[in-house]
Design a protein around this motif. Structure first.
Motif, PDB file in Angstrom:
ATOM      1  N   ASP A 107       8.736 136.981  19.694  1.00  0.00           N
ATOM      2  CA  ASP A 107       8.635 138.233  19.452  1.00  0.00           C
ATOM      3  C   ASP A 107       7.241 138.863  19.870  1.00  0.00           C
ATOM      4  O   ASP A 107       6.749 139.879  19.838  1.00  0.00           O
ATOM      5  CB  ASP A 107       8.784 138.479  17.692  1.00  0.00           C
ATOM      6  N   ALA A 108       6.369 137.830  20.123  1.00  0.00           N
ATOM      7  CA  ALA A 108       4.945 137.728  20.427  1.00  0.00           C
ATOM      8  C   ALA A 108       4.284 136.681  21.242  1.00  0.00           C
ATOM      9  O   ALA A 108       3.369 136.072  20.967  1.00  0.00           O
ATOM     10  CB  ALA A 108       4.259 138.413  19.200  1.00  0.00           C
ATOM     11  N   VAL A 111       1.288 136.999  23.487  1.00  0.00           N
ATOM     12  CA  VAL A 111       0.173 137.685  22.857  1.00  0.00           C
ATOM     13  C   VAL A 111      -0.740 136.844  21.775  1.00  0.00           C
ATOM     14  O   VAL A 111       0.095 136.379  21.001  1.00  0.00           O
ATOM     15  CB  VAL A 111       0.486 139.241  22.163  1.00  0.00           C
ATOM     16  N   LEU A 113      -1.781 137.103  18.479  1.00  0.00           N
ATOM     17  CA  LEU A 113      -1.743 137.952  17.449  1.00  0.00           C
ATOM     18  C   LEU A 113      -2.935 138.272  16.715  1.00  0.00           C
ATOM     19  O   LEU A 113      -3.530 139.149  16.206  1.00  0.00           O
ATOM     20  CB  LEU A 113      -0.670 137.602  16.639  1.00  0.00           C
ATOM     21  N   ASP A 136       4.460 148.314  22.910  1.00  0.00           N
ATOM     22  CA  ASP A 136       4.302 146.893  22.760  1.00  0.00           C
ATOM     23  C   ASP A 136       3.326 146.538  22.013  1.00  0.00           C
ATOM     24  O   ASP A 136       3.453 145.784  20.851  1.00  0.00           O
ATOM     25  CB  ASP A 136       4.052 146.127  24.388  1.00  0.00           C
ATOM     26  N   ARG A 139       4.396 147.169  18.334  1.00  0.00           N
ATOM     27  CA  ARG A 139       5.211 146.095  18.027  1.00  0.00           C
ATOM     28  C   ARG A 139       4.507 144.804  17.634  1.00  0.00           C
ATOM     29  O   ARG A 139       4.920 144.301  16.652  1.00  0.00           O
ATOM     30  CB  ARG A 139       6.362 145.836  19.218  1.00  0.00           C
ATOM     31  N   TYR A 140       3.525 144.401  18.543  1.00  0.00           N
ATOM     32  CA  TYR A 140       2.966 143.429  18.329  1.00  0.00           C
ATOM     33  C   TYR A 140       2.097 143.266  16.971  1.00  0.00           C
ATOM     34  O   TYR A 140       1.956 142.220  16.177  1.00  0.00           O
ATOM     35  CB  TYR A 140       1.820 142.922  19.196  1.00  0.00           C
ATOM     36  N   ARG A 141       1.460 144.581  16.499  1.00  0.00           N
ATOM     37  CA  ARG A 141       0.643 144.516  15.072  1.00  0.00           C
ATOM     38  C   ARG A 141       1.833 144.666  14.050  1.00  0.00           C
ATOM     39  O   ARG A 141       1.568 144.154  13.012  1.00  0.00           O
ATOM     40  CB  ARG A 141       0.228 145.934  15.088  1.00  0.00           C
TER      41      ARG A 141
END
Length: 196
Positions: A107-108, A111, A113, A136, A139-141
């Protein structure tokens, strides 16, 4: 009875308030690998209800559809595959997974997070900084928020899903092994070459 035995008997009866015997009633219970009598679906529904009550997450999905999302997640299906099997879109599946704290490794995966979470810049500014789409970053947040929410609950709900869906094949296999071992022990040494 010799003197020592009689002395021990007297001590025993004085300690037990004059009763000659002490017995405890016994209860016939059967061992089980599964202590909860509810089905897996009923237990999953209970977890989802608890999460609804605690977080009030908004979804148009029924409990059965949320259970299907959780089962698909644990079966290793993608959001698109789960969406196809239920007849909804992949974004709704993603939202439902995050609401249930079911966060996949991919999901991430590219990145940090913690960095995304700590930034106060807008999604557009972060997208430009990191060279990704604004969608994106958004979504990451959302993934970071879901992880925070799960951690705040000590990953309790994720652990419950893990125990119900992640280990269900293990407990089924263990129950089968126990039954087979019991039969093997019971028939050990028996003559099995019998003609009728």
């Amino acid at each position: 009875m010799d003197e020592k035995t009689e002395e021990l008997r007297d001590i025993f009866t004085s300690v037990t308030d004059g009763e000659d015997t002490v017995t405890e009633s016994q209860e016939d219970t059967r061992g089980s690998l599964e202590q909860d009598e509810r089905t897996v679906e009923e237990r999953l529904e209970a977890v989802i209800t608890q999460m609804h009550d605690r977080y009030g997450f908004e979804t148009d999905l029924s409990d059965e559809e949320l259970i299907a999302v959780a089962e698909g997640f644990y079966d290793g299906e993608s959001d698109a595959e789960i969406a196809d099997s239920i007849g909804i879109d992949a974004e709704t599946v993603f939202d439902a997974r995050l609401a249930m704290h079911l966060i996949g490794e991919d999901d991430a995966d590219e990145v940090d997070l913690a960095v995304i979470r700590a930034r106060e810049e807008s999604d557009a500014e972060l997208a430009e900084r990191y060279g990704v789409d604004t969608a994106d970053i958004s979504r990451y947040r959302r993934v970071a928020d879901a992880k925070d929410e799960s951690r705040a609950a000590n990953d309790r709900y994720r652990d419950e899903f893990d125990s119900l869906l992640g280990d269900s094949d293990i407990s089924d296999r263990m129950a089968t092994d126990v039954r087979e071992d019991g039969l093997e022990d019971a028939t050990e040494g028996m003559e099995t070459d019998v003609s009728f």
